[in-house]
Motif scaffolding. Structure first.
Motif, mmCIF file in Angstrom:
data_model
loop_
_atom_site.group_PDB
_atom_site.id
_atom_site.type_symbol
_atom_site.label_atom_id
_atom_site.label_comp_id
_atom_site.label_asym_id
_atom_site.label_seq_id
_atom_site.Cartn_x
_atom_site.Cartn_y
_atom_site.Cartn_z
ATOM 1 N N GLY A 190 4.211 14.201 -19.858
ATOM 2 C CA GLY A 190 3.898 14.116 -18.433
ATOM 3 C C GLY A 190 5.136 14.277 -17.588
ATOM 4 O O GLY A 190 6.258 14.012 -18.023
ATOM 5 N N ASP A 191 4.927 14.722 -16.357
ATOM 6 C CA ASP A 191 6.051 14.905 -15.449
ATOM 7 C C ASP A 191 5.839 14.172 -14.128
ATOM 8 O O ASP A 191 6.453 14.511 -13.124
ATOM 9 C CB ASP A 191 6.293 16.398 -15.187
ATOM 10 C CG ASP A 191 5.054 17.104 -14.629
ATOM 11 O OD1 ASP A 191 4.108 16.410 -14.208
ATOM 12 O OD2 ASP A 191 5.037 18.346 -14.625
ATOM 13 N N ARG A 192 4.959 13.184 -14.144
ATOM 14 C CA ARG A 192 4.654 12.483 -12.897
ATOM 15 C C ARG A 192 5.877 11.745 -12.375
ATOM 16 O O ARG A 192 6.590 11.077 -13.121
ATOM 17 C CB ARG A 192 3.510 11.493 -13.091
ATOM 18 C CG ARG A 192 3.225 10.637 -11.859
ATOM 19 C CD ARG A 192 2.009 9.762 -12.031
ATOM 20 N NE ARG A 192 0.802 10.567 -12.131
ATOM 21 C CZ ARG A 192 -0.399 10.042 -12.379
ATOM 22 N NH1 ARG A 192 -0.532 8.747 -12.557
ATOM 23 N NH2 ARG A 192 -1.451 10.821 -12.458
ATOM 24 N N LEU A 193 6.104 11.868 -11.097
ATOM 25 C CA LEU A 193 7.146 11.130 -10.392
ATOM 26 C C LEU A 193 6.449 10.202 -9.418
ATOM 27 O O LEU A 193 5.595 10.632 -8.640
ATOM 28 C CB LEU A 193 8.075 12.082 -9.646
ATOM 29 C CG LEU A 193 9.211 11.464 -8.820
ATOM 30 C CD1 LEU A 193 10.215 10.772 -9.730
ATOM 31 C CD2 LEU A 193 9.904 12.526 -7.987
ATOM 32 N N GLY A 194 6.781 8.912 -9.481
ATOM 33 C CA GLY A 194 6.138 7.950 -8.599
ATOM 34 C C GLY A 194 6.514 8.164 -7.140
ATOM 35 O O GLY A 194 7.329 9.019 -6.800
ATOM 36 N N ASP A 195 5.925 7.347 -6.278
ATOM 37 C CA ASP A 195 6.201 7.498 -4.854
ATOM 38 C C ASP A 195 6.194 6.134 -4.191
ATOM 39 O O ASP A 195 5.589 5.169 -4.682
ATOM 40 C CB ASP A 195 5.168 8.415 -4.196
ATOM 41 C CG ASP A 195 5.702 9.054 -2.919
ATOM 42 O OD1 ASP A 195 6.878 8.824 -2.589
ATOM 43 O OD2 ASP A 195 4.940 9.766 -2.255
ATOM 44 N N LEU A 196 6.894 6.076 -3.084
ATOM 45 C CA LEU A 196 6.952 4.876 -2.258
ATOM 46 C C LEU A 196 6.513 5.240 -0.855
ATOM 47 O O LEU A 196 6.766 6.357 -0.389
ATOM 48 C CB LEU A 196 8.368 4.303 -2.231
ATOM 49 C CG LEU A 196 8.957 3.874 -3.572
ATOM 50 C CD1 LEU A 196 10.408 3.467 -3.412
ATOM 51 C CD2 LEU A 196 8.161 2.722 -4.173
ATOM 52 N N PRO A 197 5.858 4.329 -0.142
ATOM 53 C CA PRO A 197 5.374 4.656 1.205
ATOM 54 C C PRO A 197 6.512 4.734 2.205
ATOM 55 O O PRO A 197 7.585 4.142 1.993
ATOM 56 C CB PRO A 197 4.439 3.484 1.522
ATOM 57 C CG PRO A 197 4.985 2.341 0.728
ATOM 58 C CD PRO A 197 5.506 2.946 -0.545
ATOM 59 N N PRO A 198 6.311 5.477 3.280
ATOM 60 C CA PRO A 198 7.316 5.473 4.359
ATOM 61 C C PRO A 198 7.560 4.049 4.838
ATOM 62 O O PRO A 198 6.641 3.236 4.935
ATOM 63 C CB PRO A 198 6.662 6.319 5.455
ATOM 64 C CG PRO A 198 5.669 7.166 4.729
ATOM 65 C CD PRO A 198 5.165 6.332 3.588
ATOM 66 N N GLY A 199 8.797 3.742 5.135
ATOM 67 C CA GLY A 199 9.130 2.399 5.588
ATOM 68 C C GLY A 199 9.483 1.447 4.464
ATOM 69 O O GLY A 199 9.740 0.265 4.716
ATOM 70 N N PRO A 242 0.837 -1.204 0.000
ATOM 71 C CA PRO A 242 0.000 0.000 0.000
ATOM 72 C C PRO A 242 0.875 1.258 0.000
ATOM 73 O O PRO A 242 1.885 1.319 0.685
ATOM 74 C CB PRO A 242 -0.791 -0.114 1.311
ATOM 75 C CG PRO A 242 -0.748 -1.568 1.648
ATOM 76 C CD PRO A 242 0.564 -2.079 1.159
ATOM 77 N N GLY A 243 0.461 2.224 -0.767
ATOM 78 C CA GLY A 243 1.217 3.468 -0.826
ATOM 79 C C GLY A 243 2.204 3.547 -1.969
ATOM 80 O O GLY A 243 2.786 4.611 -2.209
ATOM 81 N N VAL A 244 2.419 2.443 -2.696
ATOM 82 C CA VAL A 244 3.273 2.486 -3.880
ATOM 83 C C VAL A 244 2.484 3.135 -5.014
ATOM 84 O O VAL A 244 1.406 2.683 -5.375
ATOM 85 C CB VAL A 244 3.731 1.077 -4.296
ATOM 86 C CG1 VAL A 244 4.457 1.137 -5.642
ATOM 87 C CG2 VAL A 244 4.641 0.479 -3.244
ATOM 88 N N VAL A 245 3.017 4.200 -5.550
ATOM 89 C CA VAL A 245 2.344 4.933 -6.623
ATOM 90 C C VAL A 245 3.239 4.900 -7.862
ATOM 91 O O VAL A 245 4.267 5.587 -7.905
ATOM 92 C CB VAL A 245 2.071 6.399 -6.217
ATOM 93 C CG1 VAL A 245 1.381 7.145 -7.355
ATOM 94 C CG2 VAL A 245 1.243 6.458 -4.944
#
Length: 805
Positions: A385-394, A66-69
């Motif tokens: 597009g300029d989207r940068l993905g994200d990872l959850p804390p931890g 959860p939280g991986v974008v």
């Protein structure tokens, strides 16, 4: 060229007897992703095999956290000496990647997921001859979809302009269909034709065949351990080589999985085919919009995708590039044109090509080269597009990455996308700006892709040391995270890692036989200061002190003195910072030793000859720069004493002029005395005009004003030229031109006026001299004069010539 029958292909793809289902895909294709989702839900496989490096398999669980974008990327780092972006293997994933859909659906179905390609660092995965050293290594390669005999033939038959438009028209346009079997049968037939048109030798050399051998072995393993239906998801180009494969007893050599892999953020710019990425489709931002529409996650307003994109682009231009913005009637025309083009081309709705064609025909009236208009460039960037993905804390990331991100945010640096941004820093007057500067300097060492300084104090040469502002450009990108991962073993903070890097570079100097290079060691110390690395200061200062004591090269030592003086000046201006003050306290003893070492070696310049005088003059020029400070941070007396001794020595003529100039610049003699010494030197070289010019050249290199301001020196040079014949003057002219090149136009005019007055010339004569020809023209004119003189003498007209010269 024969096109395989999709119906026959479908029979081979979906083997009901073995319950084995092959899904040929194109990477990052929304149509493939949507049909694959429906297919997996229909067959409910127990095992899903995916074309992906086997050493990336442990990252599957992290990818589903959860939280991986997306976009994100699995990366493998080089184990050996090869470092940097070109040595890191990337496996990008976005939301419309069929592989990501396969992983997610398999998880929801409770199926086992396996990657079946060779390990990411296997030689066959790194053997693509098209790879550029500055680009990331990518195990997914799809250039065969873009060009080649089959693609060209299909484009000619269908009217599509290139391989991308052909794929869109044949397959992306069918994304909303419900017949997933028919869709993949068509993709399979298309890919079989691509495969048949390929060069077998190239498949061996680019690693394709060893990779497929690994995939076949993994498929056989899954069949042997089957617990239900098996789905095989691979690039369509590989599928024909996997369907009818027999069991292989031996895997390719080196196929054992090794894990040095991480999950990092990725961005659409790096994912774009137009930026050199080797798989997928161009302008991923566009296909992300398509995907959102397909799955009902686009926040629909009732408008079509075409309207959403073009309306959004117009709003973007109004906000960011108003000079390119188009009117509302033009917008309506663009939407209508895109729809009609889609109808004309037999498409259910406009695609990427239709949008560009509509923009060009409706909003651009002038004749342009393809892709050259700024409006087209802006639309390309918008759809990229300029989207940068994200990872959850931890997330399983080295602490270095999260600490670097946290520190960057604490200084107000934006990390929300991969777009380059500019930051102005008032490094002396604002403490926080100084801290930000030191962080950016440290990041330049640790992760060079993150930041670049455009303007600021020059710590190497020192002549801009009092510049108050720095200008930086920075962007957080996948290459930054990969660089930080590579450095993670060196420390948990950016400054700790930067200190480790500098200490390592110090070791490199020793291994390269440069440990006695004072300038190189001082350069490392300057870098440490800029980056605020107090932990490395003691070690670096000790190394610099050792180098100063052992270095015998005056140019390196004097350059080091310039660097040290600039460093001291900047440190004094930033004393409010405790780290800087502690660093600055280490400098005075070091500069003292450096100045005394230079003074000790200056007498050696007496042995300099014409072949080595250039380096000697560069030493004196650096010394002049350092000693121009009325209150230098080093002892000036030893240097002044050594220069006094040089003035009494017999020196190379060019060096004589430079020493006289330096003595005048630092006040060792006044300008009048310098002029007398220079006139005497020129007079002493009267029989050797070339030496006189070299003496003048030495002065010009350091202090041309001495020549300009002293009429006696000008007179001495004028007398010298009056004593040589025409040929002698021509021989001296190249040297003279080089010497006078140091003068400004105003200084040149001043000298010309003094010489002209000495010869009784007026302003009109000086004006004529503004058109002085070059040496070749002057030689031709003199030769012509001599021929005319000889002819007149032969004709008895010698009296007309006046006195002979």
């Amino acid at each position: 060229m024969t096109v395989l029958d999709p119906a026959a292909t479908a029979i081979r793809l979906f083997d009901s007897e073995r319950d084995l289902h092959f899904f040929p895909i194109r990477h990052h294709s929304p149509a493939c992703a949507l049909h694959l989702r429906e297919a997996l839900r229909a067959i409910r496989p127990a095992t899903v095999l995916i074309e992906g490096p086997v050493d990336f398999e442990p990252l599957i669980t992290e990818l589903l956290a959860p939280g991986v974008v997306p976009p994100v990327a699995m990366v493998a780092l080089p184990d050996g000496a090869k470092k940097g972006r070109g040595g890191t293997t990337y496996y990008p994933i976005c939301r419309h990647s069929p592989e990501f859909i396969a992983i997610r659906e398999a998880s929801e179905l409770g199926a086992t997921v396996r990657f079946i390609d060779l390990p990411s660092r296997h030689a066959a995965m790194l053997s693509d001859r098209r790879h550029r050293p500055d680009q990331p290594l990518l195990p997914m390669r799809e250039v065969m979809f873009d060009r080649g005999a089959y693609v060209d033939a299909m484009c000619a038959r269908t009217g599509f302009r290139d391989g991308f438009a052909l794929w869109d028209g044949l397959f992306e346009a069918r994304a909303r269909g419900t017949d997933w079997r028919g869709f993949f049968a068509s993709v399979g037939a298309y890919c079989s034709a691509l495969r048949a048109a390929s060069d077998p030798d190239e498949l061996q050399t680019d690693g394709t065949l060893p990779r497929e051998a690994m995939m076949r072995a993994c498929i056989q393993d899954a069949i042997a351990a089957r617990t239900g239906p098996i789905a095989v998801v691979t690039g369509g180009f590989h599928t024909p080589a996997l369907i009818d494969a027999q069991a292989e007893s031996v895997r390719p050599a080196g196929a054992a999985a090794r894990s040095n892999a991480w999950l990092i953020r990725y961005d659409f710019r790096a994912l774009d085919r137009l930026n050199g990425y080797g798989a997928g489709l161009p302008l991923p931002g566009f296909y992300e919009r398509v995907w959102q529409r397909l799955i009902g996650d686009g926040g629909e307003t009732g408008d079509s995708l075409t309207e959403d994109i073009l309306v959004g682009f117009r709003a973007h231009l109004i906000e960011s590039e108003p000079a390119l913005a188009f009117s509302f009637p033009t917008l309506r025309s663009m939407v209508e044109t895109a729809r009609r083009l889609a109808e004309l081309r037999g498409l259910s709705e406009p695609g990427r090509t239709e949008l560009f064609d509509a923009l060009q025909s409706s909003a651009i009236k002038e004749e342009i080269e393809v892709g050259a208009h700024p409006l087209l460039a802006a639309f390309t960037t918008y759809l990229q597009g300029d989207r940068l993905g994200d990872l959850p804390p931890g997330s399983r990331l080295p602490p270095l990455i999260e600490r670097a991100r946290a520190e960057a945010r604490s200084f107000g640096l934006s990390l929300e996308d991969a777009v380059a941004k500019t930051r102005e820093l008032d490094i002396y007057r604002k403490s926080r700006h100084g801290q930000t500067s030191r962080f950016l300097h440290a990041m330049r060492l640790v992760a060079p892709p993150f930041a670049e300084r455009l303007k600021g104090p020059d710590r190497v040469h020192g002549f801009r040391a009092d510049m108050l502002m720095e200008t930086w450009t920075y962007a957080w990108s996948p290459a930054v995270e990969a660089a930080l991962i590579e450095r993670a073993a060196d420390g948990e903070t950016v400054r700790d890692v930067a200190a480790t890097i500098l200490i390592r570079r110090l070791g490199d100097l020793e291994r390269e036989g440069q440990c006695n290079n004072a300038a190189a060691a001082f350069n490392l110390l300057s870098i440490a200061f800029d980056a605020g690395i107090g932990s490395a200061a003691d070690t670096l200062v000790a190394a610099v002190s050792t180098a100063v004591g052992a270095d015998t090269n005056l140019l390196r030592l004097t350059n080091a003195l310039v660097m040290g003086q600039a460093l001291d000046s900047r440190a004094k201006a930033m004393q409010s910072d405790g780290t800087v003050k502690a660093f600055a306290d280490l400098l005075p003893p070091l500069l003292d030793r450096l100045a005394r070492r230079i003074a000790e070696l200056l007498p050696d310049l007496a042995a300099v000859n014409a072949d080595t005088v250039g380096e000697a003059i560069a030493c004196l020029a650096a010394l002049a720069e350092a000693m121009a400070d009325p209150d230098p941070p080093f002892p000036a007396r030893p240097l002044r004493d050594a220069l006094q001794g040089l003035m009494a020595a017999q020196l190379d003529p060019q060096l004589t002029g430079a020493v006289i100039a330096l003595a005048a610049l630092i006040g060792l003699v006044d300008e009048a005395e310098a002029g007398r010494r220079l006139s005497a030197a020129l007079a002493g070289a009267f029989e050797r005009p070339g030496d006189a010019i070299r003496t003048l050249s030495g002065v010009m290199a350091l202090a041309p004003q001495l020549f300009v301001n002293d009429s006696s020196v000008i007179t001495a040079i004028d007398n010298l030229f009056g004593a040589v014949d025409d040929q002698g003057f021509l021989d001296l002219l190249p040297q003279l031109r080089m010497a006078f090149a140091e003068l400004s136009p105003q200084e040149t005019d001043k000298v010309a006026a003094i010489v002209a007055a000495a010869h009784g010339a007026g302003e009109d004569d000086i004006a004529l001299l503004q058109q002085v020809p070059d040496a070749r023209v002057l030689t031709d004119h003199l030769a012509l004069s001599e021929r005319l003189r000889g002819q007149w003498q032969a004709d008895g007209l010698a009296a007309w010539l006046g006195p002979a010269p």
